[in-house]
Design a protein around this motif. Structure first.
Motif, PDB file in Angstrom:
ATOM      1  N   ASP A 128      -5.418   8.460  10.457  1.00 46.02           N
ATOM      2  CA  ASP A 128      -5.935   7.594  11.514  1.00 46.02           C
ATOM      3  C   ASP A 128      -6.751   6.442  10.940  1.00 46.02           C
ATOM      4  O   ASP A 128      -6.651   5.300  11.402  1.00 46.02           O
ATOM      5  N   GLU A 129      -7.550   6.741   9.925  1.00 44.86           N
ATOM      6  CA  GLU A 129      -8.332   5.670   9.293  1.00 44.86           C
ATOM      7  C   GLU A 129      -7.411   4.680   8.604  1.00 44.86           C
ATOM      8  O   GLU A 129      -7.633   3.462   8.656  1.00 44.86           O
ATOM      9  N   ARG A 162       1.065   3.846  16.343  1.00 41.67           N
ATOM     10  CA  ARG A 162      -0.204   3.156  16.143  1.00 41.67           C
ATOM     11  C   ARG A 162      -0.020   1.879  15.334  1.00 41.67           C
ATOM     12  O   ARG A 162      -0.625   0.845  15.635  1.00 41.67           O
ATOM     13  N   LEU A 163       0.814   1.939  14.307  1.00 39.79           N
ATOM     14  CA  LEU A 163       0.996   0.759  13.468  1.00 39.79           C
ATOM     15  C   LEU A 163       1.834  -0.302  14.171  1.00 39.79           C
ATOM     16  O   LEU A 163       1.592  -1.506  14.010  1.00 39.79           O
ATOM     17  N   VAL A 166       0.869  -1.184   0.000  1.00 40.17           N
ATOM     18  CA  VAL A 166       0.000   0.000   0.000  1.00 40.17           C
ATOM     19  C   VAL A 166       0.901   1.229   0.000  1.00 40.17           C
ATOM     20  O   VAL A 166       1.814   1.340   0.828  1.00 40.17           O
ATOM     21  N   ILE A 167       0.671   2.132  -0.938  1.00 36.62           N
ATOM     22  CA  ILE A 167       1.386   3.397  -0.985  1.00 36.62           C
ATOM     23  C   ILE A 167       0.369   4.522  -0.887  1.00 36.62           C
ATOM     24  O   ILE A 167      -0.739   4.410  -1.412  1.00 36.62           O
ATOM     25  N   SER A 168       0.755   5.610  -0.205  1.00 38.50           N
ATOM     26  CA  SER A 168      -0.234   6.675  -0.017  1.00 38.50           C
ATOM     27  C   SER A 168       0.436   8.014   0.253  1.00 38.50           C
ATOM     28  O   SER A 168       1.366   8.121   1.053  1.00 38.50           O
ATOM     29  N   ASN A 169      -0.077   9.019  -0.432  1.00 40.70           N
ATOM     30  CA  ASN A 169       0.185  10.417  -0.123  1.00 40.70           C
ATOM     31  C   ASN A 169      -1.164  11.015   0.269  1.00 40.70           C
ATOM     32  O   ASN A 169      -1.849  11.625  -0.548  1.00 40.70           O
ATOM     33  N   ALA A 174      -5.213  -0.745   8.423  1.00 39.59           N
ATOM     34  CA  ALA A 174      -3.995  -1.386   7.920  1.00 39.59           C
ATOM     35  C   ALA A 174      -4.017  -2.908   8.046  1.00 39.59           C
ATOM     36  O   ALA A 174      -3.620  -3.615   7.104  1.00 39.59           O
ATOM     37  N   PRO A 175      -4.477  -3.486   9.173  1.00 41.36           N
ATOM     38  CA  PRO A 175      -4.475  -4.949   9.262  1.00 41.36           C
ATOM     39  C   PRO A 175      -5.353  -5.629   8.221  1.00 41.36           C
ATOM     40  O   PRO A 175      -5.114  -6.793   7.877  1.00 41.36           O
TER      41      PRO A 175
END
Length: 222
Positions: free
Chosen positions: A138-139, A170-171, A105-108, A144-145
């Motif tokens: 946060d979402e 958090r992760l 998963v990649i995200s900006n 993520a799991p």
């Protein structure tokens, strides 16, 4: 329509144009062998630059999501221009979760602290992220799991103003190894310049300062 230094990326009016954060994440992707042969999600795709980079690096399948129909159309055209296959879809993180899980998963994501109401799909939704800059982050941490396969990875870019250590903490708390792998101090762009006085008033920015540190966090599921 603006053309970036990436010849295959053209950005329509109203779509977030690749800037320092997008390029820093592209560079981080260049440094690792994560996506070849993998199923990849680009969430908050914007122009599609990250999805296209993943496809060019040999990803088996790339899904790119954005809540903006204009962004999705732009990403699809840019992928076609680059000669790669990207499945660009209008949708949210919840929609992406239903299409998962993914190897990478990649995200900006949006990460600018803002008091602007989070409504609609206008250009400001590419950066406005609530009072602490973490509405989407946060979402993303919460989901993520379900988004990432065992042994899978994430690369996420955001600003110091949205508390990267919180993302790491958090992760790590939900079964991932997480660490900062890249950073860059940059001058404020147009959005941050526009928001600077508001950030100063909120105590998030030292008076007169007009730089920020961007960071890329790598996350690996145990």
């Amino acid at each position: 329509m603006t053309q970036t230094r990436f010849a295959h990326i053209e950005v329509d009016d109203g779509v977030y144009a690749p800037q320092h954060d997008s390029l820093l994440l592209c560079e981080a992707l260049d440094q690792v062998d994560l996506v070849a042969g993998k199923r990849v999600l680009d969430i908050c795709t914007g122009s599609g630059i990250l999805a296209i980079e993943a496809a060019l690096k040999g990803a088996r399948e790339v899904l790119a999501y954005d809540i903006s129909p204009d962004a999705v159309a732009c990403a699809a055209r840019n992928a076609e221009r680059a000669g790669v296959r990207v499945d660009a879809r209008v949708g949210t993180l919840a929609d992406a979760r239903r299409a998962g899980p993914f190897d990478v998963v990649i995200s900006n994501p949006p990460y600018v602290p803002s008091d602007t109401p989070l409504k609609g799909t206008g250009p400001n939704r590419a950066w406005d992220a609530g009072a602490n800059g973490r509405v989407v982050l946060d979402e993303l941490c919460d989901l993520a799991p379900e988004l990432v396969t065992p042994g899978g990875s994430m690369l996420i870019v955001h600003s110091e103003f949205s508390d990267p250590p919180q993302t790491i903490s958090r992760l790590q708390g939900v079964g991932f190894d997480a660490r900062q792998v890249a950073s860059q101090v940059v001058d404020f762009g147009p959005v941050m310049l526009d928001y600077a006085e508001r950030l100063e008033a909120a105590g998030l920015l030292e008076p007169g300062r007009r730089t920020e540190e961007l960071v890329v966090i790598r996350v690996d599921r145990r």
